[in-house]
Design a protein around this motif. Sequence first.
Motif, PDB file in Angstrom:
ATOM      1  N   ARG A 260      22.538   4.625   0.703  1.00  0.00           N
ATOM      2  CA  ARG A 260      22.832   3.210   0.927  1.00  0.00           C
ATOM      3  C   ARG A 260      22.472   2.765   2.345  1.00  0.00           C
ATOM      4  O   ARG A 260      21.767   1.788   2.516  1.00  0.00           O
TER       5      ARG A 260
ATOM      6  N   GLY B 114      18.463  -4.304 -12.365  1.00  0.00           N
ATOM      7  CA  GLY B 114      19.286  -5.318 -11.721  1.00  0.00           C
ATOM      8  C   GLY B 114      20.730  -5.370 -12.181  1.00  0.00           C
ATOM      9  O   GLY B 114      21.594  -5.821 -11.450  1.00  0.00           O
ATOM     10  N   ASP B 115      21.007  -4.910 -13.391  1.00  0.00           N
ATOM     11  CA  ASP B 115      22.398  -4.875 -13.834  1.00  0.00           C
ATOM     12  C   ASP B 115      22.855  -3.419 -13.854  1.00  0.00           C
ATOM     13  O   ASP B 115      22.189  -2.543 -13.332  1.00  0.00           O
ATOM     14  N   ASP B 116      24.034  -3.163 -14.435  1.00  0.00           N
ATOM     15  CA  ASP B 116      24.529  -1.787 -14.443  1.00  0.00           C
ATOM     16  C   ASP B 116      23.794  -0.910 -15.443  1.00  0.00           C
ATOM     17  O   ASP B 116      23.793   0.311 -15.316  1.00  0.00           O
TER      18      ASP B 116
ATOM     19  N   LEU C 185      13.903   5.823 -14.075  1.00  0.00           N
ATOM     20  CA  LEU C 185      13.403   6.661 -12.984  1.00  0.00           C
ATOM     21  C   LEU C 185      14.528   7.029 -12.024  1.00  0.00           C
ATOM     22  O   LEU C 185      15.117   6.161 -11.382  1.00  0.00           O
TER      23      LEU C 185
ATOM     24  N   ASP D   5      17.872   5.295 -10.676  1.00  0.00           N
ATOM     25  CA  ASP D   5      18.853   5.612  -9.665  1.00  0.00           C
ATOM     26  C   ASP D   5      18.095   6.075  -8.427  1.00  0.00           C
ATOM     27  O   ASP D   5      17.026   6.678  -8.551  1.00  0.00           O
TER      28      ASP D   5
HETATM   29  P1  ADP Z   1      24.809   1.523  -9.919  1.00  0.00           P
HETATM   30  O1  ADP Z   1      25.523   1.834  -8.640  1.00  0.00           O
HETATM   31  O2  ADP Z   1      25.536   0.601 -10.853  1.00  0.00           O
HETATM   32  O3  ADP Z   1      24.256   2.729 -10.587  1.00  0.00           O
HETATM   33  P2  ADP Z   1      22.385   1.047  -8.510  1.00  0.00           P
HETATM   34  O4  ADP Z   1      22.627   0.418  -7.192  1.00  0.00           O
HETATM   35  O5  ADP Z   1      22.171   2.509  -8.588  1.00  0.00           O
HETATM   36  O6  ADP Z   1      23.551   0.605  -9.492  1.00  0.00           O
HETATM   37  O7  ADP Z   1      21.139   0.346  -9.224  1.00  0.00           O
HETATM   38  C1  ADP Z   1      21.015  -1.059  -9.283  1.00  0.00           C
HETATM   39  C2  ADP Z   1      19.952  -1.430 -10.282  1.00  0.00           C
HETATM   40  O8  ADP Z   1      18.719  -0.905  -9.846  1.00  0.00           O
HETATM   41  C3  ADP Z   1      20.191  -0.836 -11.662  1.00  0.00           C
HETATM   42  O9  ADP Z   1      19.699  -1.757 -12.626  1.00  0.00           O
HETATM   43  C4  ADP Z   1      19.366   0.401 -11.676  1.00  0.00           C
HETATM   44  O10 ADP Z   1      18.957   0.738 -12.991  1.00  0.00           O
HETATM   45  C5  ADP Z   1      18.181  -0.024 -10.816  1.00  0.00           C
HETATM   46  N1  ADP Z   1      17.561   1.120 -10.086  1.00  0.00           N
HETATM   47  C6  ADP Z   1      18.093   1.870  -9.111  1.00  0.00           C
HETATM   48  N2  ADP Z   1      17.228   2.797  -8.689  1.00  0.00           N
HETATM   49  C7  ADP Z   1      16.115   2.620  -9.429  1.00  0.00           C
HETATM   50  C8  ADP Z   1      14.855   3.296  -9.500  1.00  0.00           C
HETATM   51  N3  ADP Z   1      14.555   4.334  -8.714  1.00  0.00           N
HETATM   52  N4  ADP Z   1      13.951   2.856 -10.402  1.00  0.00           N
HETATM   53  C9  ADP Z   1      14.245   1.829 -11.211  1.00  0.00           C
HETATM   54  N5  ADP Z   1      15.386   1.163 -11.204  1.00  0.00           N
HETATM   55  C10 ADP Z   1      16.326   1.554 -10.330  1.00  0.00           C
END
Ligand code: ADP
Length: 329
Positions: free
Chosen positions: A6, A33-35, A93, A127
């Motif tokens: 973060r 963008g969502d959970d 991913l 993630d």
């Molecule tokens: P959470 O804490 O709810 O898991 P994140 O902050 O990890 O949320 O992720 C926010 C959004 O970004 C989610 O929709 C997640 O799927 C997307 N995301 C995070 N990392 C990646 C990545 N490496 N590639 C594609 N989407 C991602």
Amino acid sequence: MRRRARASGEFDLIARVEKRTRLPRSDVLLGIGDDAAALRPPAGQCLVACVDALIEGVHFPRATAPADVGWKALAVNLSDLAAMGAMPRWATLSLTLPRSDPAWLDGFLRGWQRLARRHRVALVGGDTTRGPRAIAVQVLGSAPWRKLLRRSGARVGDSIWVSGTLGDAAAGLALVRRRLRGVNAADARFLRGRLDRPEPRVALGVGLRGRAHACIDVSDGLAQDLGHILVAAGVGATIDAECLPVSPALQRAVPDARRLLAHALNGGDDYELCFTAARARDDRIVALGRALGLRLTRIGRVTAARGLLLRTSSGRHVEYAARGYAHFR
Ligand code: ADP
Ligand code: MG
């Protein structure tokens, strides 16, 4: 969650991913963008899912260009879906990076997106964490359940086929590790390309629906992967050593016949498809290869006697023990 990246810009990285991988699909109701993502599989088809991790130093050499890593991370998963006869639609991913590194990420996404566009695969979530460089990709697709290509479907008497050529990627890796020398520049480029940018045989997999009895992608070497089909189906096979398709570049790079054969049988990372189909369909398979502009070679047949027999050039049959790649060995 703490322990994530973060502080070092996790959200900036995610925004970068989102921006550079846009690819509209009407079956994505909610993407990044969502959970979680919301997806709509086609009515009447089953969802087909696979995941594969790529760890730096294990699945790709440290010096691999980020664009090649991005391509390959997606390619190996598309190859798994291809082996099922499934049509890929969506991907997630999981990205673990040692530090916030936008330049590396941009390269990775360039390679990723090039292949994603070709197959119209939308990145719908993932993630982003900090740690030793590792990538896990999940690909989701769909297929009619009854036409899914499963390992266990091989039948005695089937012809055994393989797409493309075998052993190139292993030679590419040997070049990287400097275990193969004296290869001319053009051949070296070809062999490295086969290692770094495998072509998932998606169209072939879909074309084999309802035609092939069993299918697998060759990731760990033909002998080992064909072995999985044989075990799953409770059958055996005889392979013609002389029929194994090898590229002119590999023949020049590995002129010794025994070593060449070992490359073709045990070399991993080619991501070609190995499949079995009724002999009566031989002509249809040949026609399919022609229509796709893809070399398809009949390399042997399925037998009732278990195990893998190799017929050598002298006509001798030798029992073959697989020596492909296996983790923890
Ligand atoms: P959470 O804490 O709810 O898991 P994140 O902050 O990890 O949320 O992720 C926010 C959004 O970004 C989610 O929709 C997640 O799927 C997307 N995301 C995070 N990392 C990646 C990545 N490496 N590639 C594609 N989407 C991602
Ligand atoms: Mg998350």
